[in-house]
Design a protein around this motif. Structure first.
Motif, PDB file in Angstrom:
ATOM      1  N   GLY A   1       5.123 -12.159   1.017  1.00  0.00           N
ATOM      2  CA  GLY A   1       3.899 -12.493   1.748  1.00  0.00           C
ATOM      3  C   GLY A   1       3.270 -11.290   2.434  1.00  0.00           C
ATOM      4  N   PRO A   2       4.014 -10.566   3.290  1.00  0.00           N
ATOM      5  CA  PRO A   2       3.442  -9.360   3.900  1.00  0.00           C
ATOM      6  C   PRO A   2       3.035  -8.295   2.884  1.00  0.00           C
TER       7      PRO A   2
ATOM      8  N   LEU B   1       1.823  -8.844  -0.124  1.00  0.00           N
ATOM      9  CA  LEU B   1       0.538  -9.243  -0.684  1.00  0.00           C
ATOM     10  C   LEU B   1      -0.583  -9.099   0.331  1.00  0.00           C
ATOM     11  N   GLY B   2      -0.279  -9.378   1.606  1.00  0.00           N
ATOM     12  CA  GLY B   2      -1.291  -9.205   2.635  1.00  0.00           C
ATOM     13  C   GLY B   2      -1.722  -7.758   2.750  1.00  0.00           C
ATOM     14  N   PHE B   3      -0.762  -6.844   2.752  1.00  0.00           N
ATOM     15  CA  PHE B   3      -1.077  -5.415   2.771  1.00  0.00           C
ATOM     16  C   PHE B   3      -1.911  -5.035   1.552  1.00  0.00           C
TER      17      PHE B   3
ATOM     18  N   ALA C   1      -3.873  -6.742  -0.206  1.00  0.00           N
ATOM     19  CA  ALA C   1      -5.214  -7.318  -0.254  1.00  0.00           C
ATOM     20  C   ALA C   1      -6.282  -6.331   0.203  1.00  0.00           C
TER      21      ALA C   1
ATOM     22  N   ARG D   1       0.449  -2.854  -4.142  1.00  0.00           N
ATOM     23  CA  ARG D   1      -0.897  -2.355  -3.868  1.00  0.00           C
ATOM     24  C   ARG D   1      -1.619  -2.019  -5.165  1.00  0.00           C
TER      25      ARG D   1
ATOM     26  N   VAL E   1      -8.628  -9.270   5.411  1.00  0.00           N
ATOM     27  CA  VAL E   1      -7.302  -9.811   5.094  1.00  0.00           C
ATOM     28  C   VAL E   1      -6.267  -8.696   5.107  1.00  0.00           C
ATOM     29  N   GLY E   2      -6.647  -7.519   4.605  1.00  0.00           N
ATOM     30  CA  GLY E   2      -5.736  -6.377   4.599  1.00  0.00           C
ATOM     31  C   GLY E   2      -5.322  -5.936   5.991  1.00  0.00           C
TER      32      GLY E   2
ATOM     33  N   GLY F   1      -2.781  -8.274   7.104  1.00  0.00           N
ATOM     34  CA  GLY F   1      -1.564  -8.095   6.323  1.00  0.00           C
ATOM     35  C   GLY F   1      -0.740  -6.907   6.780  1.00  0.00           C
TER      36      GLY F   1
ATOM     37  N   ARG G   1       1.398  -7.905   9.718  1.00  0.00           N
ATOM     38  CA  ARG G   1       2.568  -8.681   9.297  1.00  0.00           C
ATOM     39  C   ARG G   1       3.630  -7.792   8.677  1.00  0.00           C
ATOM     40  N   LEU G   2       3.199  -6.801   7.894  1.00  0.00           N
ATOM     41  CA  LEU G   2       4.147  -5.906   7.234  1.00  0.00           C
ATOM     42  C   LEU G   2       4.904  -5.059   8.254  1.00  0.00           C
TER      43      LEU G   2
END
Length: 446
Positions: free
Chosen positions: A15-16, A18-20, A22, A157, A203-204, A207, A210-211
């Motif tokens: 999840g983190p 993919l958030g990064f 984004a 990424r 979103v990035g 993210g 979260r990462l």
């Protein structure tokens, strides 16, 4: 008694990751569309002479060379003071507005006036891109993760960036009007793609937070002053060789992107093939990035990168043959370039944090600022080099809808600039990359 540092995390949650990743979806719009369409927009829609169009794209990059390291230092200072790089990231989210303005050239402007408009907004966009890109790419060096996990992070990424490059590269020519592109079409394209980029970049930002919480970060202290930090980065021999090789790679890939519309229209005789060639160049990364990750794990990042560089040079030589080779062969050659391009987008970006960690510096932002300044320089030198080829061949600029009979020399310049020149530049990248010797030690350190 001093507590030992926590072990690097080797299994970041998806999840983190993919958030990064984004954030790269939005950055892909800026990375791709100006490189793909801006030179063509200037010469074939705004009637700007090739030499002036090339200059309008090159001059703003001088600002990048100066600004990116400074942004990197400010990012380091911000991280040391606040514990994150969030404020610069949020400032960079204004980039889509500059992207839209770049293609919204007022109706009465052509020639010199149009070139000035584009150059001014290109400067503004590059500054905002630096504000987002530098702290974004400094993130892997901030995290408590090891050699292979940094590659895995950048692989996520790379896949998302490729999706952004592919989507924007395919949609942009269609939104402009395809074979009948107009000023209004370019304006529409800028607004629509800019809106999508803004959403992805926001979103990035979330993210990255979260990462950082999932992986933990290395201890930060206030970095030295801007020029001192820059001098320290430039004294790092391993970093210099990696940066020099990446400059050659970035110049080459952006030259190819700038040349695609010309090659499709004037060499292959079908402007609509622009989207086919872009897809062949970009889409392979969606499939082969896990393969490059596996090769890097087995053989090391540097050896994998040398293979990618060699494949790119070989494919470029096929393109120099031009239309007589046949469309299937040429599309296959561009696909080879795309496979190599995937490796060249993943591996150098995974190697750069290795250099920062090996140097034992807290100046990840400054190192990243130099790196992104190099990337920006290549993004300018590539289209400029192709513009020089067009000028040498006597290419005649036009406005949208005009039909121009180009001289034979212009056709040769379009073909050889798209094939022979990239092969030569990639050979230079190979020779420079062989001088980098850190990979074995970085791999052993984990």
């Amino acid at each position: 008694m001093t507590q030992p540092a926590p072990a690097p995390r080797a299994d970041l949650p998806r999840g983190p990751l993919l958030g990064f990743a984004a954030g790269s979806l939005g950055m892909g719009v800026w990375v791709t569309v100006p490189g793909l369409l801006l030179l063509y927009f200037l010469t074939d829609v705004l009637a700007v002479a090739p030499w002036l169009a090339g200059l309008a794209l090159l001059a703003p990059k001088v600002v990048d060379v100066l600004v990116h390291p400074w942004v990197g230092h400010r990012s380091d200072a911000e991280s040391a003071r606040r514990g994150d790089r969030r404020r610069l990231l949020l400032a960079g989210c204004a980039l889509p507005a500059a992207f839209a303005a770049l293609f919204a050239v007022p109706g009465g402007l052509t020639g010199v006036g149009a070139a000035a408009w584009v150059a001014a907004w290109f400067v503004a966009g590059n500054l905002l891109f630096a504000a987002y890109q530098v702290p974004y790419l400094a993130t892997p060096a901030d995290l408590r993760i090891g050699y292979h996990e940094r590659t895995r992070l950048m692989a996520f990424r790379m896949v998302v960036l490729t999706a952004g490059i592919l989507a924007s590269g395919l949609l942009a020519p269609l939104l402009t009007g395809g074979d009948a592109a107009t000023r209004g079409g370019y304006q529409r394209m800028g607004l629509l793609l800019g809106g999508g980029a803004l959403a992805a970049m926001l979103v990035g930002v979330a993210g990255i937070g979260r990462l950082r919480r999932a992986a933990g970060t290395t201890a930060q202290r206030h970095a030295p002053g801007g020029w001192r930090a820059l001098a320290a980065a430039l004294r790092d021999g391993q970093f210099r060789w990696l940066v020099a090789a990446y400059l050659a790679m970035s110049t080459t890939t952006h030259l190819v992107l700038a040349g695609v519309p010309y090659y499709a229209e004037y060499e292959l005789g079908r402007p609509a093939l622009t989207t086919v060639l872009v897809a062949a160049f970009v889409a392979p990364a969606l499939l082969v990035t896990p393969g490059w990750l596996a090769v890097a794990r087995r053989a090391g990042k540097q050896r994998a990168l040398l293979v990618a560089q060699g494949a790119f040079a070989a494919g470029s030589l096929v393109l120099a043959v031009g239309a007589p080779a046949g469309l299937p062969v040429l599309v296959a050659a561009v696909t080879v370039l795309g496979v190599a391009f995937a490796g060249m987008q993943l591996l150098p970006f995974a190697m750069m944090p290795d250099v920062v960690r090996a140097a034992g510096t807290t100046g990840a932002g400054t190192y990243t600022g130099v790196w992104t300044a190099t990337e920006a320089t290549g993004a300018a030198l590539g289209p400029y080099a192709y513009a020089v080829c067009l000028t040498a061949g006597g290419f005649v600029a036009s406005t949208g809808g005009q039909v121009i009979d180009q001289p034979d020399a212009a056709g040769a310049a379009i073909r050889y600039g798209f094939g022979l020149l990239p092969a030569a530049l990639m050979l230079a990248a190979v020779l420079l990359q062989r001088r980098y010797t850190l990979d074995g030690a970085a791999r052993a350190a984990g």
